[in-house]
Design a protein around this motif. Sequence first.
Motif, PDB file in Angstrom:
ATOM      1  N   SER A 145       0.819  -1.206   0.000  1.00 56.06           N
ATOM      2  CA  SER A 145       0.000   0.000   0.000  1.00 56.06           C
ATOM      3  C   SER A 145       0.858   1.263   0.000  1.00 56.06           C
ATOM      4  CB  SER A 145      -0.914  -0.009   1.228  1.00 56.06           C
ATOM      5  OG  SER A 145      -1.609   1.197   1.347  1.00 56.06           O
ATOM      6  N   LYS A 146       1.891   1.277   0.816  1.00 56.59           N
ATOM      7  CA  LYS A 146       2.738   2.466   0.964  1.00 56.59           C
ATOM      8  C   LYS A 146       3.704   2.630  -0.205  1.00 56.59           C
ATOM      9  CE  LYS A 146       5.062   5.659   3.381  1.00 56.59           C
ATOM     10  NZ  LYS A 146       4.892   6.985   2.954  1.00 56.59           N
ATOM     11  N   LEU A 147       4.273   1.522  -0.681  1.00 56.90           N
ATOM     12  CA  LEU A 147       5.317   1.590  -1.707  1.00 56.90           C
ATOM     13  C   LEU A 147       4.855   1.120  -3.080  1.00 56.90           C
ATOM     14  CD1 LEU A 147       8.302   0.165   0.399  1.00 56.90           C
ATOM     15  CD2 LEU A 147       7.586   2.550   0.150  1.00 56.90           C
ATOM     16  N   GLY A 148       3.587   0.789  -3.215  1.00 56.16           N
ATOM     17  CA  GLY A 148       3.063   0.181  -4.432  1.00 56.16           C
ATOM     18  C   GLY A 148       3.345   0.896  -5.728  1.00 56.16           C
ATOM     19  N   LYS A 149       3.409   2.223  -5.707  1.00 53.92           N
ATOM     20  CA  LYS A 149       3.607   2.974  -6.941  1.00 53.92           C
ATOM     21  C   LYS A 149       5.057   3.400  -7.124  1.00 53.92           C
ATOM     22  CE  LYS A 149      -1.121   4.501  -7.027  1.00 53.92           C
ATOM     23  NZ  LYS A 149      -2.064   5.512  -6.719  1.00 53.92           N
ATOM     24  N   LYS A 150       5.922   2.989  -6.235  1.00 51.58           N
ATOM     25  CA  LYS A 150       7.326   3.401  -6.316  1.00 51.58           C
ATOM     26  C   LYS A 150       8.158   2.321  -7.007  1.00 51.58           C
ATOM     27  CE  LYS A 150       7.245   6.415  -2.365  1.00 51.58           C
ATOM     28  NZ  LYS A 150       7.953   6.937  -1.246  1.00 51.58           N
ATOM     29  N   LEU A 151       9.200   2.767  -7.670  1.00 52.84           N
ATOM     30  CA  LEU A 151      10.145   1.814  -8.251  1.00 52.84           C
ATOM     31  C   LEU A 151      10.803   1.023  -7.123  1.00 52.84           C
ATOM     32  CD1 LEU A 151      11.906   4.012 -10.942  1.00 52.84           C
ATOM     33  CD2 LEU A 151      10.325   2.119 -11.331  1.00 52.84           C
ATOM     34  N   GLY A 152      11.080  -0.215  -7.367  1.00 51.91           N
ATOM     35  CA  GLY A 152      11.777  -1.024  -6.372  1.00 51.91           C
ATOM     36  C   GLY A 152      10.865  -1.777  -5.424  1.00 51.91           C
ATOM     37  N   LEU A 153       9.560  -1.777  -5.672  1.00 54.67           N
ATOM     38  CA  LEU A 153       8.634  -2.493  -4.789  1.00 54.67           C
ATOM     39  C   LEU A 153       9.034  -3.962  -4.662  1.00 54.67           C
ATOM     40  CD1 LEU A 153       6.096  -2.765  -3.029  1.00 54.67           C
ATOM     41  CD2 LEU A 153       4.802  -3.162  -5.145  1.00 54.67           C
ATOM     42  N   GLU A 154       9.343  -4.591  -5.794  1.00 58.21           N
ATOM     43  CA  GLU A 154       9.684  -6.024  -5.766  1.00 58.21           C
ATOM     44  C   GLU A 154      10.927  -6.288  -4.912  1.00 58.21           C
ATOM     45  OE1 GLU A 154       7.665  -8.433  -6.719  1.00 58.21           O
ATOM     46  OE2 GLU A 154       6.307  -6.812  -7.291  1.00 58.21           O
ATOM     47  N   ASP A 155      11.943  -5.437  -5.033  1.00 61.17           N
ATOM     48  CA  ASP A 155      13.145  -5.589  -4.200  1.00 61.17           C
ATOM     49  C   ASP A 155      12.811  -5.404  -2.725  1.00 61.17           C
ATOM     50  OD1 ASP A 155      14.887  -6.148  -6.276  1.00 61.17           O
ATOM     51  OD2 ASP A 155      15.561  -4.071  -6.503  1.00 61.17           O
ATOM     52  N   ASN A 156      11.970  -4.421  -2.412  1.00 61.77           N
ATOM     53  CA  ASN A 156      11.583  -4.195  -1.022  1.00 61.77           C
ATOM     54  C   ASN A 156      10.801  -5.380  -0.458  1.00 61.77           C
ATOM     55  OD1 ASN A 156      12.558  -1.569  -0.033  1.00 61.77           O
ATOM     56  ND2 ASN A 156      11.431  -0.765  -1.770  1.00 61.77           N
ATOM     57  N   LEU A 157       9.898  -5.916  -1.253  1.00 64.67           N
ATOM     58  CA  LEU A 157       9.135  -7.085  -0.797  1.00 64.67           C
ATOM     59  C   LEU A 157      10.041  -8.304  -0.617  1.00 64.67           C
ATOM     60  CD1 LEU A 157       5.860  -6.745  -2.896  1.00 64.67           C
ATOM     61  CD2 LEU A 157       6.106  -6.453  -0.413  1.00 64.67           C
ATOM     62  N   LYS A 158      10.991  -8.465  -1.522  1.00 71.28           N
ATOM     63  CA  LYS A 158      11.922  -9.594  -1.400  1.00 71.28           C
ATOM     64  C   LYS A 158      12.784  -9.440  -0.139  1.00 71.28           C
ATOM     65  CE  LYS A 158      15.323 -12.406  -3.777  1.00 71.28           C
ATOM     66  NZ  LYS A 158      16.164 -12.594  -4.945  1.00 71.28           N
ATOM     67  N   ALA A 159      13.254  -8.212   0.134  1.00 67.01           N
ATOM     68  CA  ALA A 159      14.042  -7.976   1.348  1.00 67.01           C
ATOM     69  C   ALA A 159      13.208  -8.270   2.586  1.00 67.01           C
ATOM     70  CB  ALA A 159      14.561  -6.538   1.383  1.00 67.01           C
ATOM     71  N   PHE A 160      11.946  -7.875   2.581  1.00 67.79           N
ATOM     72  CA  PHE A 160      11.023  -8.167   3.681  1.00 67.79           C
ATOM     73  C   PHE A 160      10.908  -9.672   3.884  1.00 67.79           C
ATOM     74  CE2 PHE A 160       6.688  -9.101   5.176  1.00 67.79           C
ATOM     75  CZ  PHE A 160       6.687  -8.412   6.371  1.00 67.79           C
ATOM     76  N   GLU A 161      10.717 -10.418   2.789  1.00 68.18           N
ATOM     77  CA  GLU A 161      10.597 -11.871   2.870  1.00 68.18           C
ATOM     78  C   GLU A 161      11.876 -12.513   3.410  1.00 68.18           C
ATOM     79  OE1 GLU A 161       7.818 -13.501   2.584  1.00 68.18           O
ATOM     80  OE2 GLU A 161       6.791 -11.666   1.977  1.00 68.18           O
ATOM     81  N   VAL A 162      13.013 -12.016   2.970  1.00 67.10           N
ATOM     82  CA  VAL A 162      14.298 -12.529   3.484  1.00 67.10           C
ATOM     83  C   VAL A 162      14.359 -12.309   4.990  1.00 67.10           C
ATOM     84  CG1 VAL A 162      16.805 -12.182   3.467  1.00 67.10           C
ATOM     85  CG2 VAL A 162      15.558 -12.293   1.309  1.00 67.10           C
ATOM     86  N   GLY A 163      13.918 -11.139   5.444  1.00 67.59           N
ATOM     87  CA  GLY A 163      13.908 -10.847   6.879  1.00 67.59           C
ATOM     88  C   GLY A 163      12.970 -11.744   7.661  1.00 67.59           C
ATOM     89  N   THR A 164      11.793 -12.038   7.105  1.00 68.81           N
ATOM     90  CA  THR A 164      10.848 -12.890   7.829  1.00 68.81           C
ATOM     91  C   THR A 164      11.355 -14.326   7.942  1.00 68.81           C
ATOM     92  OG1 THR A 164       9.546 -13.414   5.847  1.00 68.81           O
ATOM     93  CG2 THR A 164       8.806 -11.539   7.191  1.00 68.81           C
ATOM     94  N   GLY A 165      12.238 -14.702   7.045  1.00 68.44           N
ATOM     95  CA  GLY A 165      12.805 -16.052   7.085  1.00 68.44           C
ATOM     96  C   GLY A 165      13.997 -16.182   7.991  1.00 68.44           C
ATOM     97  N   PHE A 166      14.423 -15.075   8.576  1.00 70.33           N
ATOM     98  CA  PHE A 166      15.616 -15.068   9.429  1.00 70.33           C
ATOM     99  C   PHE A 166      15.381 -15.870  10.693  1.00 70.33           C
ATOM    100  CE2 PHE A 166      17.777 -13.092  13.042  1.00 70.33           C
ATOM    101  CZ  PHE A 166      19.058 -13.408  12.718  1.00 70.33           C
TER     102      PHE A 166
END
Length: 166
Positions: A145-166
């Motif tokens: 919702s917050k970053l949806g229209k910004k470039l790099g959303l996919e990278d941010n979501l992937k970084a989030f997923e990497v963090g949740t798997g920590f």
Amino acid sequence: MKQAQTVYKILIAGEGGQGVQSLAYILTQALFKAGLEVSFVPNYGLEQRGGMSLAYIQVSNKKIVYPRFNRPDLLILMAESARPRVAKLISQTQQVLETEPHKELLKENKLPAHTYNMLTLGILAKILADKKIIKTEEIRNEIKSKLGKKLGLEDNLKAFEVGTGF
């Protein structure tokens, strides 16, 4: 039987420019949308990039009386340079999480350095999900919702997923 108030206090400490305030904003919005009481007190100096940046967050199942606190339940240290600013709180904190060593996960997953705050948010999301405060999907939805229209959303979501798997 009256339900006891559950308050969880988080302090995020880092440098200006690391995305501390963006991380805190996304988290508090997700908590609020999940129906919880939340307070967020940003604290940063005039020189935003390179200066100290703190975010005081409280989440509760009941009204929060005062938004500021002296003893966090969780202290997230995103930059070693922030340690002197929060040093006296470290011994009073139940859990201290230093995320700087986890920056290596960004390189391992071929993610840009600017996604460090979303990696940290992912780690925090896992902690909060384990405590049954909020589901990681609710935070992920707020990132979209917050970053949806910004470039790099996919990278941010992937970084989030990497963090949740920590």
